[in-house]
Design a protein around this motif. Structure first.
Motif, PDB file in Angstrom:
ATOM      1  N   GLY A 139       0.802  -1.207   0.000  1.00 56.90           N
ATOM      2  CA  GLY A 139       0.000   0.000   0.000  1.00 56.90           C
ATOM      3  C   GLY A 139       0.838   1.261   0.000  1.00 56.90           C
ATOM      4  N   ASN A 140       0.145   2.407   0.045  1.00 54.07           N
ATOM      5  CA  ASN A 140       0.808   3.722   0.084  1.00 54.07           C
ATOM      6  C   ASN A 140       1.751   3.922  -1.096  1.00 54.07           C
ATOM      7  OD1 ASN A 140      -0.546   4.181   2.452  1.00 54.07           O
ATOM      8  ND2 ASN A 140       1.224   3.891   3.785  1.00 54.07           N
ATOM      9  N   SER A 141       1.350   3.418  -2.258  1.00 56.08           N
ATOM     10  CA  SER A 141       2.172   3.523  -3.457  1.00 56.08           C
ATOM     11  C   SER A 141       1.951   4.869  -4.139  1.00 56.08           C
ATOM     12  CB  SER A 141       1.818   2.395  -4.428  1.00 56.08           C
ATOM     13  OG  SER A 141       0.533   2.619  -5.001  1.00 56.08           O
ATOM     14  N   SER A 142       2.599   5.051  -5.276  1.00 52.77           N
ATOM     15  CA  SER A 142       2.406   6.283  -6.044  1.00 52.77           C
ATOM     16  C   SER A 142       0.997   6.376  -6.618  1.00 52.77           C
ATOM     17  CB  SER A 142       3.434   6.364  -7.174  1.00 52.77           C
ATOM     18  OG  SER A 142       3.222   5.329  -8.124  1.00 52.77           O
ATOM     19  N   GLU A 143       0.248   5.280  -6.578  1.00 53.62           N
ATOM     20  CA  GLU A 143      -1.141   5.300  -7.046  1.00 53.62           C
ATOM     21  C   GLU A 143      -2.108   5.694  -5.935  1.00 53.62           C
ATOM     22  OE1 GLU A 143      -2.601   2.016  -9.198  1.00 53.62           O
ATOM     23  OE2 GLU A 143      -0.880   1.866 -10.528  1.00 53.62           O
ATOM     24  N   SER A 144      -1.628   5.694  -4.710  1.00 56.35           N
ATOM     25  CA  SER A 144      -2.508   5.898  -3.556  1.00 56.35           C
ATOM     26  C   SER A 144      -2.776   7.375  -3.297  1.00 56.35           C
ATOM     27  CB  SER A 144      -1.880   5.274  -2.313  1.00 56.35           C
ATOM     28  OG  SER A 144      -2.521   5.726  -1.141  1.00 56.35           O
ATOM     29  N   ILE A 145      -4.039   7.692  -3.046  1.00 56.06           N
ATOM     30  CA  ILE A 145      -4.423   9.045  -2.641  1.00 56.06           C
ATOM     31  C   ILE A 145      -4.892   9.058  -1.193  1.00 56.06           C
ATOM     32  CG2 ILE A 145      -6.005  10.970  -3.084  1.00 56.06           C
ATOM     33  CD1 ILE A 145      -5.982  10.173  -6.023  1.00 56.06           C
ATOM     34  N   PHE A 146      -5.743   8.094  -0.802  1.00 55.23           N
ATOM     35  CA  PHE A 146      -6.215   8.017   0.578  1.00 55.23           C
ATOM     36  C   PHE A 146      -6.532   6.565   0.907  1.00 55.23           C
ATOM     37  CE2 PHE A 146      -9.819   8.983   3.753  1.00 55.23           C
ATOM     38  CZ  PHE A 146      -8.943   9.053   4.819  1.00 55.23           C
ATOM     39  N   GLU A 147      -5.890   6.051   1.948  1.00 56.53           N
ATOM     40  CA  GLU A 147      -6.095   4.677   2.386  1.00 56.53           C
ATOM     41  C   GLU A 147      -6.285   4.625   3.897  1.00 56.53           C
ATOM     42  OE1 GLU A 147      -2.737   2.327   1.128  1.00 56.53           O
ATOM     43  OE2 GLU A 147      -2.961   2.873  -0.995  1.00 56.53           O
ATOM     44  N   PHE A 148      -7.144   3.734   4.366  1.00 50.03           N
ATOM     45  CA  PHE A 148      -7.240   3.459   5.803  1.00 50.03           C
ATOM     46  C   PHE A 148      -6.018   2.614   6.172  1.00 50.03           C
ATOM     47  CE2 PHE A 148     -12.189   3.643   6.259  1.00 50.03           C
ATOM     48  CZ  PHE A 148     -12.167   4.951   5.840  1.00 50.03           C
ATOM     49  N   GLN A 149      -5.253   3.073   7.148  1.00 47.76           N
ATOM     50  CA  GLN A 149      -3.926   2.523   7.420  1.00 47.76           C
ATOM     51  C   GLN A 149      -3.958   1.411   8.471  1.00 47.76           C
ATOM     52  OE1 GLN A 149      -0.797   4.082   5.941  1.00 47.76           O
ATOM     53  NE2 GLN A 149      -2.429   4.622   4.498  1.00 47.76           N
ATOM     54  N   TYR A 150      -4.329   0.218   8.079  1.00 52.45           N
ATOM     55  CA  TYR A 150      -4.180  -0.916   8.984  1.00 52.45           C
ATOM     56  C   TYR A 150      -2.700  -1.250   9.132  1.00 52.45           C
ATOM     57  CZ  TYR A 150      -9.204  -1.609   8.960  1.00 52.45           C
ATOM     58  OH  TYR A 150     -10.553  -1.432   9.124  1.00 52.45           O
ATOM     59  N   THR A 151      -2.334  -1.784  10.293  1.00 57.85           N
ATOM     60  CA  THR A 151      -0.949  -2.144  10.581  1.00 57.85           C
ATOM     61  C   THR A 151      -0.943  -3.511  11.266  1.00 57.85           C
ATOM     62  OG1 THR A 151      -0.928  -1.196  12.820  1.00 57.85           O
ATOM     63  CG2 THR A 151      -0.411   0.295  10.984  1.00 57.85           C
ATOM     64  N   THR A 152       0.257  -4.056  11.469  1.00 57.30           N
ATOM     65  CA  THR A 152       0.341  -5.337  12.180  1.00 57.30           C
ATOM     66  C   THR A 152      -0.092  -5.197  13.637  1.00 57.30           C
ATOM     67  OG1 THR A 152       2.693  -4.893  12.583  1.00 57.30           O
ATOM     68  CG2 THR A 152       2.130  -6.288  10.691  1.00 57.30           C
ATOM     69  N   ALA A 153      -0.105  -3.981  14.152  1.00 57.38           N
ATOM     70  CA  ALA A 153      -0.602  -3.745  15.510  1.00 57.38           C
ATOM     71  C   ALA A 153      -2.101  -3.488  15.532  1.00 57.38           C
ATOM     72  CB  ALA A 153       0.132  -2.561  16.137  1.00 57.38           C
ATOM     73  N   ASN A 154      -2.686  -3.235  14.376  1.00 52.36           N
ATOM     74  CA  ASN A 154      -4.127  -2.970  14.272  1.00 52.36           C
ATOM     75  C   ASN A 154      -4.600  -3.578  12.954  1.00 52.36           C
ATOM     76  OD1 ASN A 154      -6.712  -2.031  14.610  1.00 52.36           O
ATOM     77  ND2 ASN A 154      -6.215   0.116  14.223  1.00 52.36           N
ATOM     78  N   LEU A 155      -4.850  -4.881  12.988  1.00 49.25           N
ATOM     79  CA  LEU A 155      -5.151  -5.635  11.777  1.00 49.25           C
ATOM     80  C   LEU A 155      -6.539  -5.315  11.248  1.00 49.25           C
ATOM     81  CD1 LEU A 155      -3.769  -9.141  12.853  1.00 49.25           C
ATOM     82  CD2 LEU A 155      -2.585  -7.377  11.520  1.00 49.25           C
ATOM     83  N   GLY A 156      -6.684  -5.410   9.944  1.00 50.80           N
ATOM     84  CA  GLY A 156      -7.977  -5.216   9.320  1.00 50.80           C
ATOM     85  C   GLY A 156      -8.871  -6.441   9.484  1.00 50.80           C
ATOM     86  N   PRO A 157     -10.121  -6.356   9.059  1.00 47.71           N
ATOM     87  CA  PRO A 157     -11.078  -7.461   9.222  1.00 47.71           C
ATOM     88  C   PRO A 157     -11.037  -8.480   8.091  1.00 47.71           C
ATOM     89  CG  PRO A 157     -12.195  -5.577   8.274  1.00 47.71           C
ATOM     90  CD  PRO A 157     -10.761  -5.147   8.499  1.00 47.71           C
ATOM     91  N   PHE A 158     -10.182  -8.277   7.090  1.00 44.21           N
ATOM     92  CA  PHE A 158     -10.298  -9.021   5.833  1.00 44.21           C
ATOM     93  C   PHE A 158      -9.912 -10.491   5.954  1.00 44.21           C
ATOM     94  CE2 PHE A 158      -8.705  -4.640   4.880  1.00 44.21           C
ATOM     95  CZ  PHE A 158      -9.930  -4.113   4.543  1.00 44.21           C
ATOM     96  N   TYR A 159      -8.900 -10.786   6.755  1.00 43.53           N
ATOM     97  CA  TYR A 159      -8.429 -12.166   6.853  1.00 43.53           C
ATOM     98  C   TYR A 159      -9.559 -13.088   7.296  1.00 43.53           C
ATOM     99  CZ  TYR A 159      -4.290 -15.199   6.885  1.00 43.53           C
ATOM    100  OH  TYR A 159      -3.340 -16.141   6.573  1.00 43.53           O
ATOM    101  N   ASN A 160     -10.357 -12.612   8.206  1.00 44.37           N
ATOM    102  CA  ASN A 160     -11.454 -13.422   8.723  1.00 44.37           C
ATOM    103  C   ASN A 160     -12.574 -13.570   7.703  1.00 44.37           C
ATOM    104  OD1 ASN A 160     -12.984 -14.829  10.809  1.00 44.37           O
ATOM    105  ND2 ASN A 160     -14.253 -12.987  10.876  1.00 44.37           N
ATOM    106  N   ILE A 161     -13.006 -12.468   7.105  1.00 48.91           N
ATOM    107  CA  ILE A 161     -14.215 -12.542   6.269  1.00 48.91           C
ATOM    108  C   ILE A 161     -13.951 -13.069   4.864  1.00 48.91           C
ATOM    109  CG2 ILE A 161     -15.338 -10.706   7.568  1.00 48.91           C
ATOM    110  CD1 ILE A 161     -14.766  -8.783   5.307  1.00 48.91           C
ATOM    111  N   PHE A 162     -12.664 -13.084   4.447  1.00 45.82           N
ATOM    112  CA  PHE A 162     -12.348 -13.591   3.108  1.00 45.82           C
ATOM    113  C   PHE A 162     -11.560 -14.901   3.113  1.00 45.82           C
ATOM    114  CE2 PHE A 162     -12.281  -8.865   1.892  1.00 45.82           C
ATOM    115  CZ  PHE A 162     -13.625  -8.880   1.567  1.00 45.82           C
ATOM    116  N   LEU A 163     -10.933 -15.270   4.242  1.00 46.67           N
ATOM    117  CA  LEU A 163     -10.051 -16.436   4.224  1.00 46.67           C
ATOM    118  C   LEU A 163     -10.338 -17.426   5.346  1.00 46.67           C
ATOM    119  CD1 LEU A 163      -7.694 -17.853   2.855  1.00 46.67           C
ATOM    120  CD2 LEU A 163      -6.123 -16.513   4.269  1.00 46.67           C
TER     121      LEU A 163
END
Length: 505
Positions: free
Chosen positions: A272-296
């Motif tokens: 993330g946070n690449s040259s294509e990025s304008i605004f992203e919600f910044q999940y981190t290893t200390a504050n994981l997103g919900p995706f692993y659970n709902i997709f995997l």
């Protein structure tokens, strides 16, 4: 260290204040705690602004609703035709996918949005007075903080109005138990007007560069505001202003599309946070997103069975000829697992403890395709073939960068506005698969010119609906009020000033 402790404490107090209440709109704080114990220094204001961002990543302690990201995904994708149910789907999610929504559906809960809106309102109302308490707090610093609060409030009201249509519009903070919680809904067009007003003021106050990549991508900048404005202007059919807003982002020369390569997925999504990025919600290893659970781990959603072949295309004669955005970028072939938010690269998934993929609010490709949409509309209105051609050139630019295959190419002439818009819609499906945009893209294009293209919603719905349900779904979708979610039953019970969307009465 002392500042960090104050920051953590301030965020905690804000979250405790929200979690202690169960009243309408999640707006009621504990009396006096915010005003009396904080709002003394610029560090307090900064902590409150950080609390706004934190509230979009996760719910406060003791609050059982979903994360805002989950709502953004489900509201934007479940009716968009590209997602279907996984083995652990909830009844509420299934009902939305089947166009069978009731006011009792838990996914119509808007508490997470109004909770963060109240944080924004609190900053907007109380931060200016801190300059009287802290002589080191400059007007420029205050303006920057206000810009962030105004822009996030605008984005959330924009999202609510696209999702529910008419919603309560509250611009003052809830600071004590005597505040009025009986608020009627405000018409969608008035909410959109307020969103634009907020964004214009936020643009005046905004930061261009925070000095580090994570802040430039994870906090509100003037370019994130321009992207939001372009989006709102497309919804309000002000295509000249949408064009102006996209020009500001493009002419900044701060963003670029990344060439397709073996590292493209890791660069754009996994890191993330690449040259294509304008605004992203910044999940981190200390504050994981919900995706692993709902997709995997316990998948609630998978890609629809038609997505791989009909959206990205498959070259059966040459499997190496593939859109970079398809297999092992958006989904996994065969299982239809949604891969975009759990993958590390084209071969491996992230481990659970490293599942920190961001939520992508605006990327540069979004601005480019919004510009193409505005140009296509203006080309039709002005009978300007050059604007139509410029829109087609943008589509081709993105397709070349993504190595889109010939099977998904459309032959469209620059004077064919409807054809160009269909091409943009198809390209947006490829570019933003599972990023919470599909339903809103369909609805925005369908409702323009007094629902000139309602066929987009109908054809999308019946493409995957069982034959026995198709006529019922078509009848529902012919009522524009059905395109929005109902007000939740609990909200109606708590707030007697609310009136239910007529479709759900």
């Amino acid at each position: 260290m002392q500042t960090k402790i104050k920051t953590i404490l301030a965020i905690f107090i804000l979250f405790v204040a929200a979690s202690s209440c169960n009243d309408y709109l999640d707006l009621r704080p504990q009396d006096g705690i915010v005003r009396d114990e904080f709002w003394k220094t610029k560090e307090d204001v900064q902590a409150a602004v950080i609390g706004i961002y934190s509230s979009m990543l996760s719910s406060p302690p003791g609050v059982g609703d979903l994360t805002m990201t989950q709502y953004l995904f489900m509201h934007g994708e479940l009716r968009g035709g590209m997602v279907t149910e996984g083995p652990n789907v909830t009844d509420d999610a299934r009902d939305i996918m089947n166009t069978n929504v009731l006011p009792s559906n838990g996914l119509t809960d808007w508490g997470a949005f109004y909770r963060t809106i109240n944080y924004c309102n609190t900053v907007i109302a109380l931060a200016p007075a801190v300059r009287n308490e802290d002589p080191t707090f400059t007007q420029i610093q205050l303006n920057h903080f206000l810009s962030e609060a105004l822009a996030i409030r605008a984005y959330l009201y924009f999202t609510l109005a696209r999702t529910f249509k008419d919603v309560p519009l509250k611009l003052e903070p809830t600071l004590n138990d005597q505040d009025n919680f009986q608020l009627p809904t405000t018409p969608q067009n008035v909410v959109f007007d307020q969103v634009i007003e907020d964004l214009k003021l936020a643009e005046e106050y905004a930061v261009e560069d925070y000095g580090d990549v994570a802040s430039n991508k994870g906090r509100i900048t003037v370019y994130a505001i321009n992207a939001m404005l372009a989006d709102v202007y497309l919804w309000t059919e002000d295509y000249d202003q949408a064009l102006i807003a996209t020009t500001k982002v493009i002419d900044s020369n701060k963003y670029s599309l990344i060439d397709a390569s073996n590292s493209w997925f890791n660069t754009v999504y996994a890191r993330g946070n690449s040259s294509e990025s304008i605004f992203e919600f910044q999940y981190t290893t200390a504050n994981l997103g919900p995706f692993y659970n709902i997709f995997l781990q316990r998948p609630q959603f998978i890609a629809g069975p038609i997505v791989l072949e009909e959206v990205f295309g498959v070259d059966f004669d040459n499997p190496e000829n593939a859109d970079i955005r398809g297999v092992r970028a958006s989904l996994v072939a065969g299982t239809n697992e949604i891969y975009k938010f759990t993958g590390l690269n084209n071969a491996d998934r992230k481990a659970l403890q490293d599942s920190d993929t961001h939520w992508f609010v605006y990327r540069y490709a979004d601005v480019k395709l919004m510009r193409a949409e505005a140009l296509a509309r203006l080309g039709g209105i002005n009978e300007n073939i050059e604007q139509g051609q410029e829109a087609l050139d943008i589509i081709e630019e993105i397709r070349l960068k993504r190595e889109a295959i010939e099977l998904t190419e459309m032959t469209v002439f620059p004077d064919n506005t409807s054809g160009i818009l269909d091409y943009i819609l198809a390209e947006r499906a490829r570019e933003f698969a599972f990023e919470g945009k599909r339903w809103y893209d369909l609805l925005r294009m369908a409702r323009a010119n007094d629902y000139e293209r309602i066929d987009l919603l109908i054809s999308n719905a019946i493409a995957t609906a069982p034959p026995a349900q198709q006529q019922t779904i078509i009848a529902k979708l012919r009522d524009p009020n059905s395109h929005y979610l109902p007000i939740n039953t609990f909200e109606l019970f708590t707030n007697k000033a609310l009136v239910q969307n007529p479709f759900y009465k």
